[in-house]
Design an enzyme around this catalytic site. Structure first.
Site, PDB file in Angstrom:
ATOM      1  N   PHE A   1      40.913  47.563  31.124  1.00 24.06           N
ATOM      2  CA  PHE A   1      39.884  47.380  30.225  1.00 24.06           C
ATOM      3  C   PHE A   1      38.985  46.984  30.870  1.00 24.06           C
ATOM      4  O   PHE A   1      38.901  46.167  31.666  1.00 24.06           O
ATOM      5  CB  PHE A   1      40.111  46.477  28.856  1.00 24.06           C
TER       6      PHE A   1
ATOM      7  N   LYS B   1      55.199  55.176  32.354  1.00 21.45           N
ATOM      8  CA  LYS B   1      54.875  54.257  31.358  1.00 21.45           C
ATOM      9  C   LYS B   1      55.466  54.670  30.315  1.00 21.45           C
ATOM     10  O   LYS B   1      55.826  53.814  29.514  1.00 21.45           O
ATOM     11  CB  LYS B   1      53.591  53.867  31.174  1.00 21.45           C
TER      12      LYS B   1
ATOM     13  N   GLU C   1      41.990  61.241  30.951  1.00 19.76           N
ATOM     14  CA  GLU C   1      42.433  61.263  32.746  1.00 19.76           C
ATOM     15  C   GLU C   1      42.861  62.755  32.964  1.00 19.76           C
ATOM     16  O   GLU C   1      42.486  63.079  34.070  1.00 19.76           O
ATOM     17  CB  GLU C   1      43.649  60.663  32.451  1.00 19.76           C
TER      18      GLU C   1
ATOM     19  N   CYS D   1      43.886  45.908  33.767  1.00 24.42           N
ATOM     20  CA  CYS D   1      45.343  47.026  34.280  1.00 24.42           C
ATOM     21  C   CYS D   1      44.925  47.348  35.353  1.00 24.42           C
ATOM     22  O   CYS D   1      46.297  47.831  35.998  1.00 24.42           O
ATOM     23  CB  CYS D   1      45.449  48.303  33.244  1.00 24.42           C
TER      24      CYS D   1
ATOM     25  N   HIS E   1      47.473  57.462  35.404  1.00 24.24           N
ATOM     26  CA  HIS E   1      47.624  55.896  34.246  1.00 24.24           C
ATOM     27  C   HIS E   1      48.015  56.218  32.903  1.00 24.24           C
ATOM     28  O   HIS E   1      49.262  55.487  31.822  1.00 24.24           O
ATOM     29  CB  HIS E   1      45.785  55.585  34.382  1.00 24.24           C
TER      30      HIS E   1
ATOM     31  N   HIS F   1      53.712  49.344  29.358  1.00 21.65           N
ATOM     32  CA  HIS F   1      52.052  49.742  30.026  1.00 21.65           C
ATOM     33  C   HIS F   1      52.827  48.334  30.495  1.00 21.65           C
ATOM     34  O   HIS F   1      52.521  47.136  29.725  1.00 21.65           O
ATOM     35  CB  HIS F   1      51.099  49.341  29.406  1.00 21.65           C
TER      36      HIS F   1
END
Length: 417
Positions: free
Chosen positions: A403, A337, A316, A165, A305, A342
Site C-alpha cells: 500500500f 500466499k 502483476e 507489504c 506478490h 498475506h
C-alpha cells in the site's frame, strides 16, 4: 570501491504452515493451507472470521514469563526466527566481531496488539491514564531489531524498514547494500508481523480487502483464480542471515545461495490499488535484473506478490509479460500466499525463503486453491497450480508490493565460485 559478494548462510521462520524453516519448507512442498477460523479474538461479528494464524504458539516455550509479557507478539516471532537463523548459520557469538554484525528487521505495522489492548483498557476505565510503562517500547516497530541486538550484543547497523507489504524485502535490500559496501560482515535481515486482531481484521474488512469465504477458509486464498475475492490475512516472521562471501568462507559457513541484487520503485498512482498496467512492478523487476547483471532469460522462478485480489494479480501478470516477453512462458511462477495468507510486512522475507527452497532443492512450491481459469490471464503462463513441480532452478526472483505504491524485488541465485 570493489563491491563485496553477499551470500545466505542462515535461515529462520515461524509461519502459519510451520514454526521453523524446515517445517515451513515441508508445508510449501506439500501445498498446505494455513487458513482456519480465528482463535486469537472473538470474530463472530466480523465479515471475515478466518485467518492464517501461527498455530499453537506459546511464548512461554521460548521466553520466561516476565520477558514474554514485555514483548509484543510480533517481536516474539522475530526473536524466535532470529534464534533459529543464528543457530542455523553456526555463528559463534564469542568469536565474531560484534561491531560488524547488524540487524535490519522490518514490520509493516508493528505492535498493533499492544496498542489496541492498552487503548481499549483505557477506554474501559474511569478516564485516568494507566498505560503500561512498556506500552511504547512494546509497540514501536523498530523494537524487534533492538531486542535482537540486545540479546546477542550485535552492535552493527540496526534499524527497521517500513514500506507496508514490501517492508521485509526492502530490509533484505538494505542489508545487502550495507554488506556489499563493506559496512558490515553479517546482517540478520527480514521481518515480522502479527496483526490478527480486532483492529487489524476490522481495518482490512472496512477496506474490503479481505476474502469473506467463511464457509471454506482453507481454499479462500486463490491467487490467479477467476473467483478470488480478496486476500487472507496472515502472521509470520522470517530471518535470513546475509554475509560477506569471504567472511563466510573463512569461518566455514554453509552457503544456501547468493544474493544477486534488488530493486525498489514506486507506482506513484494510488494509496492502495496497483497501477493497472503494472508499471511499477515492471520497473522494479527490471531494476533488480540490472543490479544483478542478469537478463530475463536467466530467471527460472518468480515468487510473485499474488495476493488473491482482483486488480493486483492481473497487474502483476501484465508486468511479467512486459519484462520477460516470450521468456515468460519458460518460467515457473507461484504465489505462496495461497498457503500462508498475506503476512504483510513479513511477506517478502518468507517468500524469499521459498526461493531458497527452490534454489537448494529444485522444487517450485505451488499456487494452491486453483479451481477456475481467469480469462484475463494469459493461459500460457505457468502458475504452478495446485502441485509442486521439480525443475533446475539457478536463479529466482521475488516480488513484493505494498500500500502506498511501494514495490521491491530481489534476486537470489545458486552460489558458484
Amino acid at each position: 570501491m570493489e563491491l563485496k559478494r553477499v551470500v545466505v548462510t542462515g535461515i529462520g521462520a515461524i509461519t502459519p504452515i510451520g514454526k521453523s524453516a524446515s517445517e515451513y519448507f515441508d508445508g510449501l512442498r506439500n501445498g498446505v493451507s494455513g487458513a482456519a477460523p480465528i482463535t486469537l479474538f472473538d470474530s463472530s461479528k466480523f465479515k471475515t472470521r478466518f485467518a492464517c494464524e501461527v498455530k499453537d504458539f506459546d511464548p512461554n516455550q521460548y521466553f520466561d514469563r516476565k520477558e514474554a509479557r514485555r514483548l509484543d507478539r510480533f517481536t516474539q516471532f522475530a526473536m524466535v526466527a532470529s534464534d533459529e537463523a543464528v543457530k542455523d548459520a553456526g555463528i559463534d557469538n564469542e568469536s565474531i566481531d560484534h561491531d560488524r554484525v547488524g540487524v535490519i528487521l522490518a514490520s509493516g505495522i508493528g505492535g498493533i496488539n499492544t496498542f489496541q489492548d492498552d487503548v481499549m483498557a483505557f477506554a474501559r476505565g474511569d478516564g485516568t491514564p494507566r498505560f503500561s510503562p512498556f506500552f511504547i517500547p512494546k509497540m514501536i516497530l523498530d523494537i524487534a531489531a533492538g531486542q535482537i541486538s540486545i540479546r546477542y550484543g550485535f552492535r552493527g547497523p540496526n534499524f527497521a524498514v517500513v514500506s507496508a507489504c514490501a517492508s521485509s524485502t526492502n530490509a533484505l535490500i538494505e542489508a545487502y547494500d550495507n554488506i556489499r559496501l563493506g559496512k558490515a560482515d553479517i546482517i540478520l535481515a527480514g521481518g515480522s508481523e502479527a496483526v490478527i486482531s480486532i483492529a487489524g481484521v476490522g481495518g482490512f474488512n472496512a477496506m474490503k480487502a479481505l476474502s469473506e469465504r467463511n464457509d471454506d477458509p482453507k481454499t479462500a486464498s486463490r491467487p490467479f483464480d477467476k473467483d478470488r475475492d480478496g486476500f487472507v490475512i496472515g502472521e509470520a516472521a522470517g530471518v535470513i542471515i546475509l554475509e560477506e562471501l569471504e567472511h563466510a568462507k573463512a569461518r566455514g559457513a554453509k552457503i544456501y545461495g547468493e544474493f544477486a541484487g534488488g530493486g525498489a520503485t514506486a507506482d506513484a498512482y494510488h494509496i492502495t490499488a496497483p497501477h493497472p498496467e503494472g508499471l511499477g512492478a515492471k520497473h522494479v523487476m527490471l531494476a533488480a535484473l540490472k543490479e544483478a547483471g542478469m537478463q530475463p532469460g536467466d530467471i527460472d522462478y518468480i515468487n510473485v506478490h499474488g495476493t488473491s485480489t482482483s486488480l493486483g494479480d492481473i497487474a502483476e501478470a501484465k508486468a511479467i509479460l512486459d519484462v520477460f516477453g516470450e521468456k515468460a512462458y519458460d518460467l515457473n511462477i507461484s504465489s505462496t500466499k495461497s498457503m500462508t495468507g498475506h503476512c504483510l510486512g513479513a511477506a517478502g522475507v518468507i517468500e524469499a525463503l521459498a526461493c531458497i527452497l527452490a534454489l537448494t532443492e529444485n522444487v517450485i512450491p505451488p499456487t494452491i486453491n486453483h479451481f477456475t481459469d481467469d480469462p484475463e490471464l494469459d493461459p500460457k503462463l505457468n502458475f504452478t497450480f495446485n502441485e509442486a513441480q521439480h525443475r533446475e532452478v539457478n536463479a529466482a526472483l521475488c516480488n513484493t508490493f505494498g500500500f502506498g505504491g511501494h514495490n521491491a524485488s530481489v534476486i537470489l541465485k545458486k552460489y558458484r565460485e
